[in-house]
Design a protein around this motif. Structure first.
Motif, PDB file in Angstrom:
ATOM      1  N   SER A   1      75.656  21.887  -2.348  1.00 39.96           N
ATOM      2  CA  SER A   1      75.241  23.473  -2.171  1.00 39.96           C
ATOM      3  C   SER A   1      75.857  24.311  -2.728  1.00 39.96           C
ATOM      4  O   SER A   1      77.089  23.932  -3.348  1.00 39.96           O
ATOM      5  CB  SER A   1      75.336  23.741  -0.654  1.00 39.96           C
ATOM      6  N   THR A   2      75.081  25.441  -3.199  1.00 39.16           N
ATOM      7  CA  THR A   2      75.500  26.852  -4.079  1.00 39.16           C
ATOM      8  C   THR A   2      76.445  27.331  -3.089  1.00 39.16           C
ATOM      9  O   THR A   2      77.900  27.541  -3.771  1.00 39.16           O
ATOM     10  CB  THR A   2      74.231  27.924  -4.764  1.00 39.16           C
ATOM     11  N   PRO A   3      76.358  27.873  -2.329  1.00 38.93           N
ATOM     12  CA  PRO A   3      77.477  28.535  -1.397  1.00 38.93           C
ATOM     13  C   PRO A   3      78.919  27.706  -0.911  1.00 38.93           C
ATOM     14  O   PRO A   3      79.269  28.021  -0.852  1.00 38.93           O
ATOM     15  CB  PRO A   3      76.985  27.948   0.702  1.00 38.93           C
TER      16      PRO A   3
ATOM     17  N   ARG B   1      69.068  16.122  -2.851  1.00 38.29           N
ATOM     18  CA  ARG B   1      67.170  16.964  -3.176  1.00 38.29           C
ATOM     19  C   ARG B   1      67.093  16.523  -4.846  1.00 38.29           C
ATOM     20  O   ARG B   1      65.757  15.895  -4.735  1.00 38.29           O
ATOM     21  CB  ARG B   1      67.548  18.455  -2.873  1.00 38.29           C
TER      22      ARG B   1
ATOM     23  N   THR C   1      65.100  24.987   0.730  1.00 35.88           N
ATOM     24  CA  THR C   1      66.360  25.612   1.825  1.00 35.88           C
ATOM     25  C   THR C   1      66.308  25.786  -0.213  1.00 35.88           C
ATOM     26  O   THR C   1      67.952  26.098  -0.046  1.00 35.88           O
ATOM     27  CB  THR C   1      67.255  26.473   2.197  1.00 35.88           C
TER      28      THR C   1
ATOM     29  N   ARG D   1      70.904  22.345 -11.589  1.00 34.61           N
ATOM     30  CA  ARG D   1      69.942  21.736 -11.039  1.00 34.61           C
ATOM     31  C   ARG D   1      68.618  22.025 -12.160  1.00 34.61           C
ATOM     32  O   ARG D   1      67.848  20.591 -11.685  1.00 34.61           O
ATOM     33  CB  ARG D   1      69.397  22.915  -9.649  1.00 34.61           C
TER      34      ARG D   1
ATOM     35  N   THR E   1      68.124  26.999  -3.709  1.00 34.35           N
ATOM     36  CA  THR E   1      68.041  27.715  -4.815  1.00 34.35           C
ATOM     37  C   THR E   1      68.261  27.263  -5.963  1.00 34.35           C
ATOM     38  O   THR E   1      68.352  26.028  -6.786  1.00 34.35           O
ATOM     39  CB  THR E   1      69.468  28.473  -5.092  1.00 34.35           C
TER      40      THR E   1
ATOM     41  N   TYR F   1      74.234  22.022   7.721  1.00 30.56           N
ATOM     42  CA  TYR F   1      75.001  22.546   8.504  1.00 30.56           C
ATOM     43  C   TYR F   1      74.885  22.293   9.819  1.00 30.56           C
ATOM     44  O   TYR F   1      75.425  23.194  10.630  1.00 30.56           O
ATOM     45  CB  TYR F   1      73.925  24.092   7.572  1.00 30.56           C
TER      46      TYR F   1
ATOM     47  N   SER G   1      71.158  18.916   1.524  1.00 34.67           N
ATOM     48  CA  SER G   1      71.264  19.340   0.128  1.00 34.67           C
ATOM     49  C   SER G   1      71.754  18.360  -0.566  1.00 34.67           C
ATOM     50  O   SER G   1      71.552  18.823  -1.934  1.00 34.67           O
ATOM     51  CB  SER G   1      72.636  20.568   0.730  1.00 34.67           C
TER      52      SER G   1
ATOM     53  N   ASP H   1      73.589  30.412   3.263  1.00 37.86           N
ATOM     54  CA  ASP H   1      72.392  31.299   3.108  1.00 37.86           C
ATOM     55  C   ASP H   1      72.502  31.833   4.220  1.00 37.86           C
ATOM     56  O   ASP H   1      72.572  31.364   5.820  1.00 37.86           O
ATOM     57  CB  ASP H   1      70.797  30.952   2.737  1.00 37.86           C
TER      58      ASP H   1
ATOM     59  N   LYS I   1      64.186  20.467   4.722  1.00 35.37           N
ATOM     60  CA  LYS I   1      65.438  19.878   5.935  1.00 35.37           C
ATOM     61  C   LYS I   1      64.774  19.765   7.754  1.00 35.37           C
ATOM     62  O   LYS I   1      64.271  20.367   7.536  1.00 35.37           O
ATOM     63  CB  LYS I   1      65.826  21.200   6.353  1.00 35.37           C
TER      64      LYS I   1
HETATM   65  N1  GLU Z   1      70.310  27.606  -1.118  1.00 37.16           N
HETATM   66  C1  GLU Z   1      71.474  27.086  -0.897  1.00 37.16           C
HETATM   67  C2  GLU Z   1      71.227  25.499  -1.954  1.00 37.16           C
HETATM   68  O1  GLU Z   1      70.853  25.529  -1.963  1.00 37.16           O
HETATM   69  C3  GLU Z   1      72.401  27.096   0.512  1.00 37.16           C
HETATM   70  C4  GLU Z   1      71.209  26.041   1.321  1.00 37.16           C
HETATM   71  C5  GLU Z   1      71.093  24.690   1.450  1.00 37.16           C
HETATM   72  O2  GLU Z   1      72.144  24.021   0.655  1.00 37.16           O
HETATM   73  O3  GLU Z   1      69.944  23.938   1.519  1.00 37.16           O
HETATM   74  O4  GLU Z   1      73.023  25.091  -2.236  1.00 37.16           O
END
Ligand code: GLU
Length: 301
Positions: free
Chosen positions: A182-184, A115, A130, A137, A132, A203, A112, A221, A68
């Motif tokens: 993203s997971t969030p 990746r 960052t 994935r 997850t 973000y 995100s 996160d 990032k």
């Molecule tokens: N860790 C979470 C993810 O991989 C949120 C952070 C991000 O998007 O980099 O989706």
């Protein structure tokens, strides 16, 4: 900004062992926000089995790493173009184990949603962002690690008294921002309606939207949000407990078990030598405080 060019010069000099006093100099110039990350040790005569990713990278003498660029504490590109953060230190440690010096790393921004494709298209050798580890994935990429365990939470403007956790979002009209892919952004759907969700690539775009009132909440996160809060001059705050577990992995080409095992070994050694702790203390440590323990590593597949 955590690292200024003077400090970086100090590090580069120390890395080549040209000026023995460079370390003392770094400490005296420090901005008061934690220790300077020590230069990672670069394995000078690493030997790898021919044909492995490690041998190829060692031979090339360079590595391309996705991370990032806009997340203080974990992966932030400064105005001078330097990468700072815990993720970038972890990446430098791995590169060092391959015999690649920090200045020979090519950094690529890895938002995100991009990746997996960056790895699949071979545009990067690994991703430390960052990222997850999860089953979906893992169908497309393999993960070394985890090297850190984060958890999702919420960030609001400091004057917001209504939202104290994700349950307060149910039935509200609060706009909630997160990053595409993203997971969030998926986890939060349990608490809100589709029309409350605002998605951007990064973000920092969510942070700006919170700042100018376009959204009411940013969710991702805890450590990412803490990074923005630390730079917000009191404008934002974290609310509620962590409501998910986000184990951070190093993404690599699917099925490269030998590379995964090599990275895990680098993580183990970094934890043992203190390089992991030093990387934390120099980056996220002053804001997130406690030095984490390296989590138990997953088997490679
Ligand atoms: N860790 C979470 C993810 O991989 C949120 C952070 C991000 O998007 O980099 O989706």
């Amino acid at each position: 900004m955590r690292w200024n060019p003077v400090l970086r010069t100090g590090i580069a000099v120390a890395a080549f062992g040209l000026v023995a006093t460079a370390c003392g100099e770094q400490e005296s110039i420090g901005d008061g926000g934690g220790d300077q990350a020590p230069a990672p040790s670069v394995e000078q005569d690493a030997q790898f089995e021919p044909g492995t990713t490690m041998a190829e990278l060692n031979e090339a003498g360079t590595i391309t790493i996705g991370t990032k660029f806009d997340q203080p504490l974990f992966g932030l590109r400064t105005l001078e173009g330097e990468l700072t953060g815990f993720d970038t230190e972890i990446a430098r440690i791995i590169a060092g184990g391959l015999g690649i010096a920090p200045e020979d790393i090519d950094w690529v921004e890895a938002p995100s949603a991009q990746r997996e494709s960056l790895i699949e298209r071979d545009e990067v050798d690994l991703v430390v962002a960052t990222y997850t580890i999860n089953d979906e994935r893992a169908e497309r990429v393999s993960f070394a690690g985890p090297y850190y365990q984060a958890g999702q939470t919420l960030m609001v403007r400091s004057d917001n008294q209504e939202i104290t956790g994700p349950d307060d979002l149910r039935g509200s009209d609060a706009k909630v921002c997160s990053a595409t892919g993203s997971t969030p952004s998926e986890n939060i759907r349990e608490y809100i309606d589709e029309d409350q969700l605002v998605l951007f690539d990064t973000y920092s775009q969510c942070r700006d939207s919170l700042d100018n009132g376009q959204v009411d909440v940013v969710t991702t996160d805890n450590v990412i949000l803490l990074g923005f809060i630390s730079e917000s001059d009191g404008a934002f705050k974290l609310v509620g407990e962590q409501f998910t577990e986000e184990p951070y992995g190093v993404g690599i080409t699917k099925g490269d078990v030998a590379f995964c095992e090599f990275i895990n070994e680098q993580l183990r050694q970094a934890a043992e030598s203190g390089a992991y702790d030093a990387a934390w203390e120099a980056t996220a440590g002053p804001v997130a405080e406690e030095v984490p323990e390296l989590p138990g590593l997953d088997p490679c597949s």
